[in-house]
Design an enzyme around this catalytic site. Structure first.
Site, PDB file in Angstrom:
ATOM      1  N   ASP A 245      -2.056   7.506  16.938  1.00 38.77           N
ATOM      2  CA  ASP A 245      -2.204   6.235  17.648  1.00 38.77           C
ATOM      3  C   ASP A 245      -3.022   6.266  18.949  1.00 38.77           C
ATOM      4  O   ASP A 245      -3.974   5.533  19.098  1.00 38.77           O
ATOM      5  CB  ASP A 245      -0.817   5.672  17.980  1.00 38.77           C
TER       6      ASP A 245
ATOM      7  N   GLU B   5       9.461  15.873  17.205  1.00 36.87           N
ATOM      8  CA  GLU B   5       8.275  15.114  16.803  1.00 36.87           C
ATOM      9  C   GLU B   5       6.984  15.841  17.212  1.00 36.87           C
ATOM     10  O   GLU B   5       6.068  15.976  16.423  1.00 36.87           O
ATOM     11  CB  GLU B   5       8.358  13.726  17.444  1.00 36.87           C
TER      12      GLU B   5
END
Ligand code: GLC
Length: 424
Positions: A164, A391
């Site tokens: 992103d 993550e």
């Protein structure tokens, strides 16, 4: 010890599992089904529960739009505080969804899974239907994201890349005029330290682009022409090329028509070399909207290895450069080369190490540089063993950030640990 950690990884997947699909994590950060996450997750399940693996893919494809698009998010649960949620997107098939896609990993994963597991007759019918749906998805990408049939597709929103807030998008995003009176409320930076997440300025731009897509009613033809963001990304195109190569084999296996995909593979293989910058000895992105090259040293530019280009000399040069991507850092690969001025140690896709990137590159290296491939594999396993199933991670220290119990980290860790000299 090894057995314990494998059990732990499996437990994470099972713990995040809902009916037929799996959340990216066990907290509220991502309360939905994500496209490429599900691909990676299915691969993890394939090592211990083939049914769950197929279910994961099947559920994702139940959200496929009539035109063929497979959304980047499916909102199975409508009661969450996630932003942007289903009402903000306002689209979807039977299942509410976002109006954009994500890197198309499904064909690659399916081929791997089938190679590994014996298939019963009943499953064969189900799998054939899945293959047909994936074909329809790829045909959608080719038709609407490459309308001039050049061999390369565009992404129309940074979220479509899966990385992103990568500095790759800074230049094209700087040209996006933020909508006046934007009103929205982020949830992500209340759940994770805001220093590890994208900036508000980035979000203003993401939302502005999204609103414009919605205004155009997600008509794929119009979107390509009017999107405020239109980039030819090396990473996305490398994944698509690999996926098309794998799809081709799946189509043959199930006696399905494959001429169009075959032609496109040949075209892409030639065309993608145009993104190769000989001087830099690296692949670079192209901002189609503003007609500008993007030369950011992103690890995703090395996804080209995954595409298995026939050009051996390019592959050799790329691997040489890859070996220089991280020299002093304890763990690699950092998402952005550390000496680049936009590198940030903690902020999401602007520097930290991501296990899915390492996994993709490892796959690409396996038959090109066995020794280096093994090093990448061992380092990735160590990173997760030492710091947990998170993550993303700090390249210098291994410190873990973002969501805990992250599904694709668990899945791809399992795959690295349990793969047995699989050649595909
Ligand atoms: C973030 C990531 C994206 C991922 C999603 C769910 O948006 O950038 O790649 O698919 O979270 O994990």
């Amino acid at each position: 010890m090894t057995k314990n950690i494998i059990e732990k990884a499996k437990k994470i997947l099972l713990g995040n599992r809902k009916r037929g699909y799996t959340l990216p994590t066990n907290n509220k950060l991502y309360p939905a089904q994500w496209n490429w996450d599900s691909g990676f997750i299915a691969l993890g399940y394939s090592h211990f529960n083939f049914k769950y693996a197929l279910d994961e893919i099947d559920t994702l494809l139940r959200g496929q739009w009539r035109d063929g698009m497979v959304p980047h998010i499916l909102f199975h649960d409508l009661n969450t505080n996630y932003y942007p949620n289903h009402s903000v997107w306002n689209c979807g098939n039977k299942i509410k969804s976002s109006g954009i896609t994500q890197p198309p990993v499904l064909a690659i994963i399916l081929k791997k899974i089938l190679h590994k597991n014996e298939i019963k007759k009943k499953e064969k019918i189900k799998i054939k239907t899945i293959v047909k749906k994936i074909k329809k998805y790829h045909e959608w990408l080719i038709k609407y994201r490459d309308p001039t049939n050049s061999g390369l597709v565009s992404i129309l929103h940074p979220w479509e890349s899966g990385y992103d807030n990568s500095p790759l998008w800074d230049q094209p995003l700087s040209k996006v005029k933020i909508e006046k009176n934007l009103k929205y409320k982020r949830g992500d930076n209340k759940l994770v330290n805001p220093d590890f997440r994208p900036l508000d300025l980035d979000y203003d731009r993401y939302v502005t682009i999204k609103n414009n897509l919605r205004k155009n009613k997600y008509d794929p033809k119009k979107l390509y022409e009017t999107s405020m963001f239109n980039v030819v990304d090396v990473g996305f195109n490398s994944i698509l090329l690999k996926a098309n190569k794998d799809l081709l084999q799946l189509l043959k296996k199930f006696n399905l028509e494959h001429k169009k995909i075959h032609k496109y593979v040949i075209k892409s293989e030639n065309r993608i070399e145009k993104l190769y910058d000989k001087k830099r000895k690296s692949f670079i992105n192209y901002d189609l909207k503003n007609k500008k090259k993007i030369t950011v040293p992103s690890i995703t530019n090395y996804f080209i290895l995954f595409a298995d280009l026939k050009n051996k000399s390019i592959n050799k040069d790329i691997i040489q450069n890859l070996k220089k991507h991280n020299t002093k850092e304890k763990f690699f690969f950092s998402s952005i080369k550390p000496n680049f001025n936009k590198f940030e140690e903690k902020r999401y896709w602007r520097g930290p190490v991501w296990v899915n990137c390492n996994w993709i590159i490892y796959q690409g290296l396996k038959d090109k540089d066995k020794i280096f491939a093994q090093i990448v594999k061992d380092k990735t396993i160590d990173l997760v063993k030492e710091n947990g199933f998170h993550e993303y991670y700090n390249t210098n220290t291994g410190e873990a950030y973002g969501a805990k119990n992250f599904s694709w980290t668990a899945s791809l860790f399992l795959d690295l640990m349990l793969e047995k000299n699989r050649s595909n």
